[in-house]
Design a protein around this motif. Structure first.
Motif, PDB file in Angstrom:
ATOM      1  N   THR A  20       7.009  12.911   2.020  1.00 34.53           N
ATOM      2  CA  THR A  20       7.556  11.592   1.715  1.00 34.53           C
ATOM      3  C   THR A  20       6.415  10.651   1.373  1.00 34.53           C
ATOM      4  O   THR A  20       5.441  10.551   2.122  1.00 34.53           O
ATOM      5  CB  THR A  20       8.349  11.013   2.904  1.00 34.53           C
ATOM      6  N   PHE A  21       6.523  10.007   0.217  1.00 32.45           N
ATOM      7  CA  PHE A  21       5.566   8.992  -0.177  1.00 32.45           C
ATOM      8  C   PHE A  21       6.197   7.632   0.103  1.00 32.45           C
ATOM      9  O   PHE A  21       7.264   7.325  -0.429  1.00 32.45           O
ATOM     10  CB  PHE A  21       5.230   9.103  -1.668  1.00 32.45           C
ATOM     11  N   SER A  22       5.557   6.820   0.935  1.00 35.65           N
ATOM     12  CA  SER A  22       6.085   5.499   1.268  1.00 35.65           C
ATOM     13  C   SER A  22       5.186   4.412   0.703  1.00 35.65           C
ATOM     14  O   SER A  22       3.970   4.597   0.559  1.00 35.65           O
ATOM     15  CB  SER A  22       6.184   5.329   2.788  1.00 35.65           C
ATOM     16  N   VAL A  23       5.793   3.296   0.393  1.00 33.42           N
ATOM     17  CA  VAL A  23       5.053   2.088   0.027  1.00 33.42           C
ATOM     18  C   VAL A  23       5.479   1.004   1.005  1.00 33.42           C
ATOM     19  O   VAL A  23       6.677   0.730   1.149  1.00 33.42           O
ATOM     20  CB  VAL A  23       5.343   1.649  -1.420  1.00 33.42           C
ATOM     21  N   VAL A  24       4.509   0.428   1.706  1.00 35.00           N
ATOM     22  CA  VAL A  24       4.812  -0.595   2.706  1.00 35.00           C
ATOM     23  C   VAL A  24       3.987  -1.848   2.431  1.00 35.00           C
ATOM     24  O   VAL A  24       2.960  -1.797   1.749  1.00 35.00           O
ATOM     25  CB  VAL A  24       4.531  -0.088   4.141  1.00 35.00           C
ATOM     26  N   ARG A  25       4.468  -2.972   2.988  1.00 35.18           N
ATOM     27  CA  ARG A  25       3.746  -4.249   2.836  1.00 35.18           C
ATOM     28  C   ARG A  25       3.430  -4.796   4.218  1.00 35.18           C
ATOM     29  O   ARG A  25       4.312  -4.910   5.073  1.00 35.18           O
ATOM     30  CB  ARG A  25       4.574  -5.250   2.046  1.00 35.18           C
ATOM     31  N   THR A  26       2.177  -5.115   4.430  1.00 37.07           N
ATOM     32  CA  THR A  26       1.770  -5.669   5.722  1.00 37.07           C
ATOM     33  C   THR A  26       2.274  -7.100   5.869  1.00 37.07           C
ATOM     34  O   THR A  26       2.505  -7.798   4.867  1.00 37.07           O
ATOM     35  CB  THR A  26       0.237  -5.647   5.855  1.00 37.07           C
ATOM     36  N   PRO A  27       2.471  -7.558   7.097  1.00 35.86           N
ATOM     37  CA  PRO A  27       2.983  -8.924   7.288  1.00 35.86           C
ATOM     38  C   PRO A  27       1.934  -9.972   6.915  1.00 35.86           C
ATOM     39  O   PRO A  27       0.732  -9.699   6.865  1.00 35.86           O
ATOM     40  CB  PRO A  27       3.281  -8.962   8.793  1.00 35.86           C
ATOM     41  N   GLY A  28       2.415 -11.180   6.674  1.00 35.93           N
ATOM     42  CA  GLY A  28       1.519 -12.291   6.376  1.00 35.93           C
ATOM     43  C   GLY A  28       1.344 -12.501   4.887  1.00 35.93           C
ATOM     44  O   GLY A  28       1.883 -11.769   4.047  1.00 35.93           O
TER      45      GLY A  28
ATOM     46  N   ILE B 167       0.823  -1.206   0.000  1.00 38.03           N
ATOM     47  CA  ILE B 167       0.000   0.000   0.000  1.00 38.03           C
ATOM     48  C   ILE B 167       0.859   1.258   0.000  1.00 38.03           C
ATOM     49  O   ILE B 167       1.926   1.295   0.607  1.00 38.03           O
ATOM     50  CB  ILE B 167      -0.925   0.031   1.234  1.00 38.03           C
ATOM     51  N   PRO B 168       0.403   2.315  -0.691  1.00 37.01           N
ATOM     52  CA  PRO B 168       1.044   3.621  -0.557  1.00 37.01           C
ATOM     53  C   PRO B 168       0.557   4.268   0.736  1.00 37.01           C
ATOM     54  O   PRO B 168      -0.644   4.386   0.972  1.00 37.01           O
ATOM     55  CB  PRO B 168       0.552   4.380  -1.795  1.00 37.01           C
ATOM     56  N   LEU B 169       1.478   4.684   1.576  1.00 32.89           N
ATOM     57  CA  LEU B 169       1.132   5.184   2.906  1.00 32.89           C
ATOM     58  C   LEU B 169       1.600   6.626   3.062  1.00 32.89           C
ATOM     59  O   LEU B 169       2.751   6.945   2.785  1.00 32.89           O
ATOM     60  CB  LEU B 169       1.774   4.304   3.977  1.00 32.89           C
ATOM     61  N   THR B 170       0.696   7.490   3.535  1.00 30.40           N
ATOM     62  CA  THR B 170       1.039   8.884   3.778  1.00 30.40           C
ATOM     63  C   THR B 170       0.636   9.257   5.205  1.00 30.40           C
ATOM     64  O   THR B 170      -0.149   8.577   5.846  1.00 30.40           O
ATOM     65  CB  THR B 170       0.286   9.818   2.812  1.00 30.40           C
ATOM     66  N   GLY B 171       1.200  10.348   5.682  1.00 26.59           N
ATOM     67  CA  GLY B 171       0.700  10.958   6.905  1.00 26.59           C
ATOM     68  C   GLY B 171       1.305  10.481   8.197  1.00 26.59           C
ATOM     69  O   GLY B 171       0.754  10.772   9.257  1.00 26.59           O
ATOM     70  N   THR B 172       2.429   9.755   8.159  1.00 30.02           N
ATOM     71  CA  THR B 172       3.027   9.322   9.415  1.00 30.02           C
ATOM     72  C   THR B 172       4.540   9.323   9.330  1.00 30.02           C
ATOM     73  O   THR B 172       5.119   9.021   8.280  1.00 30.02           O
ATOM     74  CB  THR B 172       2.542   7.919   9.820  1.00 30.02           C
TER      75      THR B 172
END
Length: 230
Positions: free
Chosen positions: A218-226, A63-68
């Motif tokens: 900063t625009f981040s892309v993260v992957r949740t576990p599992g 997911i692209p994640l913003t705001g943290t």
């Protein structure tokens, strides 16, 4: 009161204009996936936000994640981080354009084809529902567009600014940005926009139109576990 732009996606998703497009779980929120890809967290988020976020998007989701500025837990993957900029209107010469036409849901297939050719940023099948999108046609074909995306009290983002490569150099993007800005101004709101920090051509264009750099993002892309559900 431009501070609201520091957590602009959260402000839009929890505000009066885009709440109907939101999926919210505790301190995490996202647009419905066929509307926009953006996922964000509360501007007051604490470490519990990662449980909320994982519950919202599911296991193995990228997911692209913003705001943290919080660091994800060790079992989360940070896929990418990209620098961006946020600019606000301080002196835009906003003006309607006689050639600009309002785009509708019927135009979405053609819009998506133009987006694919020009890569201005994400655009989903229902993105057009977020605000007014204007286009310019040549011989019946859509060759340039711009529109409204994030919307919160007092502010509206201009987005999806693009021109078909065969029609660049004619000032079409400039005309459409001014036309979209005119509609925003009529509501008593201020236009703003985002760009990749590396997109120096776009930044120069926006600054020449009367936008001013407000902050770096900063625009981040993260992957949740599992593993993703079957």
């Amino acid at each position: 009161m431009s501070e609201v732009l520091d957590s602009v996606v959260w402000a839009a998703l929890t505000g009066p204009y885009h709440r109907s497009f939101a999926e919210i779980r505790g301190q995490a929120a996202r647009y419905h996936p066929d509307v926009a890809p953006f996922v964000t967290v509360s501007d007051r988020a604490d470490e519990r936000v990662w449980d909320d976020l994982a519950g919202l998007v599911g296991p193995g989701a990228t997911i692209p994640l913003t705001g943290t500025s919080l660091t994800p837990p060790e079992d989360w993957d940070v896929v990418a981080r990209d620098a961006g900029v946020q600019l606000v209107d301080v002196a835009v010469d906003a003006a309607d354009d006689p050639e600009a036409v309002r785009l509708t849901a019927a135009d979405v297939p053609e819009i998506l084809a133009l987006i694919e050719r020009t890569k201005p940023g994400p655009f989903r099948p229902r993105t057009i529902e977020l605000g007014t999108y204007l286009g310019i046609r040549r011989d019946g074909a859509l060759v340039a567009m711009a529109g409204e995306r994030l919307h919160l009290p007092g502010w509206t983002e201009i987005s999806a600014v693009c021109t078909d490569p065969a029609h660049r150099g004619q000032g079409l993007a400039t005309r459409l940005v001014r036309a979209v800005a005119a509609g925003i101004r009529r509501r008593g709101e201020t236009p703003f926009l985002h760009a990749a920090a590396t997109n120096s051509n776009a930044i120069r264009l926006y600054e020449s139109l009367g936008f001013k750099l407000r902050r770096h993002t900063t625009f981040s892309v993260v992957r949740t576990p599992g593993k993703p559900a079957a």
